[in-house]
Design an enzyme around this catalytic site. Structure first.
Site, mmCIF file in Angstrom:
data_model
loop_
_atom_site.group_PDB
_atom_site.id
_atom_site.type_symbol
_atom_site.label_atom_id
_atom_site.label_comp_id
_atom_site.label_asym_id
_atom_site.label_seq_id
_atom_site.Cartn_x
_atom_site.Cartn_y
_atom_site.Cartn_z
ATOM 1 N N LYS A 1 31.128 29.361 40.362
ATOM 2 C CA LYS A 1 30.774 30.284 39.293
ATOM 3 C C LYS A 1 29.567 29.766 38.526
ATOM 4 O O LYS A 1 29.491 28.567 38.199
ATOM 5 C CB LYS A 1 31.953 30.462 38.335
ATOM 6 C CG LYS A 1 33.100 31.229 38.963
ATOM 7 C CD LYS A 1 32.710 32.657 39.243
ATOM 8 C CE LYS A 1 33.669 33.331 40.189
ATOM 9 N NZ LYS A 1 33.264 34.706 40.526
ATOM 10 N N ASP B 1 27.813 32.608 41.986
ATOM 11 C CA ASP B 1 28.227 33.962 41.570
ATOM 12 C C ASP B 1 28.218 34.010 40.046
ATOM 13 O O ASP B 1 28.952 33.266 39.402
ATOM 14 C CB ASP B 1 29.638 34.227 42.109
ATOM 15 C CG ASP B 1 30.162 35.613 41.771
ATOM 16 O OD1 ASP B 1 29.422 36.406 41.147
ATOM 17 O OD2 ASP B 1 31.313 35.910 42.145
ATOM 18 N N GLU C 1 25.222 35.743 43.983
ATOM 19 C CA GLU C 1 26.065 36.956 43.949
ATOM 20 C C GLU C 1 26.060 37.572 42.556
ATOM 21 O O GLU C 1 26.168 36.869 41.554
ATOM 22 C CB GLU C 1 27.480 36.523 44.357
ATOM 23 C CG GLU C 1 28.516 37.627 44.348
ATOM 24 C CD GLU C 1 29.812 37.162 45.018
ATOM 25 O OE1 GLU C 1 29.741 36.415 46.031
ATOM 26 O OE2 GLU C 1 30.901 37.518 44.533
ATOM 27 N N GLU D 1 30.772 44.147 44.836
ATOM 28 C CA GLU D 1 32.207 44.154 44.574
ATOM 29 C C GLU D 1 32.590 45.188 43.513
ATOM 30 O O GLU D 1 33.761 45.516 43.363
ATOM 31 C CB GLU D 1 32.721 42.750 44.215
ATOM 32 C CG GLU D 1 32.312 42.239 42.861
ATOM 33 C CD GLU D 1 32.821 40.828 42.596
ATOM 34 O OE1 GLU D 1 32.312 39.889 43.237
ATOM 35 O OE2 GLU D 1 33.726 40.665 41.773
ATOM 36 N N ASP E 1 34.722 45.468 48.258
ATOM 37 C CA ASP E 1 36.126 45.070 48.215
ATOM 38 C C ASP E 1 36.896 46.190 48.893
ATOM 39 O O ASP E 1 36.943 47.310 48.375
ATOM 40 C CB ASP E 1 36.616 44.861 46.783
ATOM 41 C CG ASP E 1 37.983 44.205 46.790
ATOM 42 O OD1 ASP E 1 38.900 44.762 47.441
ATOM 43 O OD2 ASP E 1 38.151 43.128 46.190
ATOM 44 N N HIS F 1 34.287 41.339 49.621
ATOM 45 C CA HIS F 1 34.886 40.638 48.484
ATOM 46 C C HIS F 1 36.401 40.699 48.644
ATOM 47 O O HIS F 1 36.935 41.748 49.012
ATOM 48 C CB HIS F 1 34.461 41.352 47.191
ATOM 49 C CG HIS F 1 35.166 40.874 45.959
ATOM 50 N ND1 HIS F 1 36.224 41.559 45.377
ATOM 51 C CD2 HIS F 1 34.976 39.776 45.194
ATOM 52 C CE1 HIS F 1 36.636 40.900 44.303
ATOM 53 N NE2 HIS F 1 35.903 39.818 44.171
ATOM 54 N N GLU G 1 35.918 35.618 52.454
ATOM 55 C CA GLU G 1 36.161 35.001 51.147
ATOM 56 C C GLU G 1 37.635 34.602 51.053
ATOM 57 O O GLU G 1 38.525 35.412 51.310
ATOM 58 C CB GLU G 1 35.812 35.984 50.019
ATOM 59 C CG GLU G 1 36.114 35.409 48.652
ATOM 60 C CD GLU G 1 35.456 36.141 47.504
ATOM 61 O OE1 GLU G 1 35.088 37.320 47.658
ATOM 62 O OE2 GLU G 1 35.293 35.497 46.438
HETATM 63 MG MG MG Z 1 31.994 37.884 42.882
#
Ligand code: MG
Length: 385
Positions: free
Chosen positions: A166, A194, A220, A246, A269, A296, A329
């Site tokens: 992150k 991300d 991301e 996503e 997703d 995702h 993922e």
């Molecule tokens: Mg993400």
């Protein structure tokens, strides 16, 4: 044969330790799963990605449209759900309700026909998929670095060849931690970042340029998902591939990302963007435009299995003797629903996960675990109303 019964369950796992990212804190995992039963007694499971109680209400709304339909005709059922929700839900959680039902119908269809979902999709080009670890969130907002190094080392020791961290905590902080993680894992492990759309365009350009030297696999959701053209401009200002999607829905939403050349990698997703029926179409769009697709995933192992089957079916264009690794993922944050709800358990062997060749998604639900995590009607009412 018809679809006879639809049941929903809101499952909640209170976490031992909260974790944070650029947008908010996770102190629990709360997920809506759905069971669709056919007139012959066979059933399939699905899950949706989004606020569980709204998702459940959406499924309730869709029940009269789905009950009585033929579970083998998933595209027909999808279109009926789409038409029923189009006026209110071109994007958003009602489409996640459609997705959950669609996935359960694919699982059911596979069980009825005694075929894995990957076969129903057209076949598995690959029998194993390489997972990347999603983690490296932080638990203490005042001291985010505390666990990062140990966690990154753990993923390497478990056999992961790629991981995603992150960012979005502020540019200087991000640069410091990206450097720290790259130094910790060495040059041979793929590293992605991300920000969960934490940044403005200018900030995203600055961060991208400052971390290019750390060999970043992709950046991301650098900026808000609404800014299709800014995504495109960002791509021209950094060598890091840009990923997103996503928060996007249906082939029509992904067409916007693709038309504006916003991303190098799209990340639908499947549990939100329209289920497997629509993911197949989104995949065709990506393929026709030469864009990579890496879904995702975030939720239970139902969603992970959906992604395994889907990714196994992605065609390499034009392909070559030694195929590229297709990534899945694999969230590693605390989540009892991912670890305990389904069986057989997900196994990573030599850094790869096998695509199941059992009928449907290849998993079943442990009903004792389901009951353990299921919220009662009273709990749902007191929590969400
Ligand atoms: Mg993400």
């Amino acid at each position: 044969m018809t679809i006879e019964k639809i049941e929903t369950f809101i499952l909640k796992d209170k976490l031992q330790q909260s974790f944070f990212f650029s947008q908010w804190e996770y102190s629990e995992r709360c997920i809506c799963v759905v069971k669709v039963t056919a007139s012959n007694g066979q059933y399939g499971w699905g899950e949706g990605y989004g606020p569980a109680h709204i998702l459940e209400a959406g499924i309730e709304f869709l029940k009269p449209t789905v009950i009585g339909q033929n579970p083998l005709e998933n595209e027909v059922v999808w279109n009926k759900m789409y038409r029923r929700t189009l006026d209110f839900a071109r994007r958003g959680v009602l489409m996640a309700s459609v997705s959950a039902l669609d996935i359960a119908i694919w699982d059911l269809k596979g069980k009825i026909l005694n075929l894995p979902v990957s076969t129903l999709l057209g076949g598995a080009h690959r029998k194993q998929i390489q997972p990347y670890a999603t983690g490296l969130y932080y638990t203490d907002p005042k001291n985010p670095s505390r666990d990062f190094v140990e966690e990154a080392k753990l993923y390497v020791s478990q056999g992961f060849k790629a991981m995603k961290m992150k960012v979005g905590l502020g540019i200087e902080t991000d640069v410091k931690f990206v450097k720290l993680i790259r130094e910790t894992i060495g040059p041979d492990i793929k590293l992605m970042v991300d920000s969960n759309h934490a940044y403005t365009f200018r900030e995203a350009v600055e961060l991208a340029r400052k971390i290019e030297k750390y060999d970043i696999g992709w950046f991301e959701e650098p900026i808000s998902p609404e800014f299709y053209e800014q995504y495109n401009e960002l791509r021209s200002k950094t060598t890091i591939p840009i990923a997103g999607g996503e928060c996007e829905y249906t082939r029509f939403g992904f067409q916007q990302l693709i038309k504006h050349k916003s991303v190098d990698i799209i990340q639908p997703d499947i549990c939100a963007s329209g289920g497997l029926t629509e993911a197949k179409r989104i995949g065709a769009l990506a393929s026709a435009n030469g864009i990579d697709i890496i879904p995702h995933t975030w939720g239970t192992a139902i969603g992970i299995h959906v992604a395994l089957h889907f990714i196994s079916n992605i065609e390499s264009i034009p392909g070559r003797m030694h195929d590229a690794n297709f990534l899945i993922e694999y969230d590693q944050t605390e989540n009892g629903l991912r670890e305990r709800l389904t069986y057989p358990k997900i196994k990573m062997i030599d850094g790869m996960i096998e695509v199941p060749n059992r009928p449907g998604l290849g998993i079943d639900i442990d009903e004792d675990v389901l009951r353990e995590y299921a919220m009662t009607k009273e709990e749902i009412k007191s929590t969400f109303v």
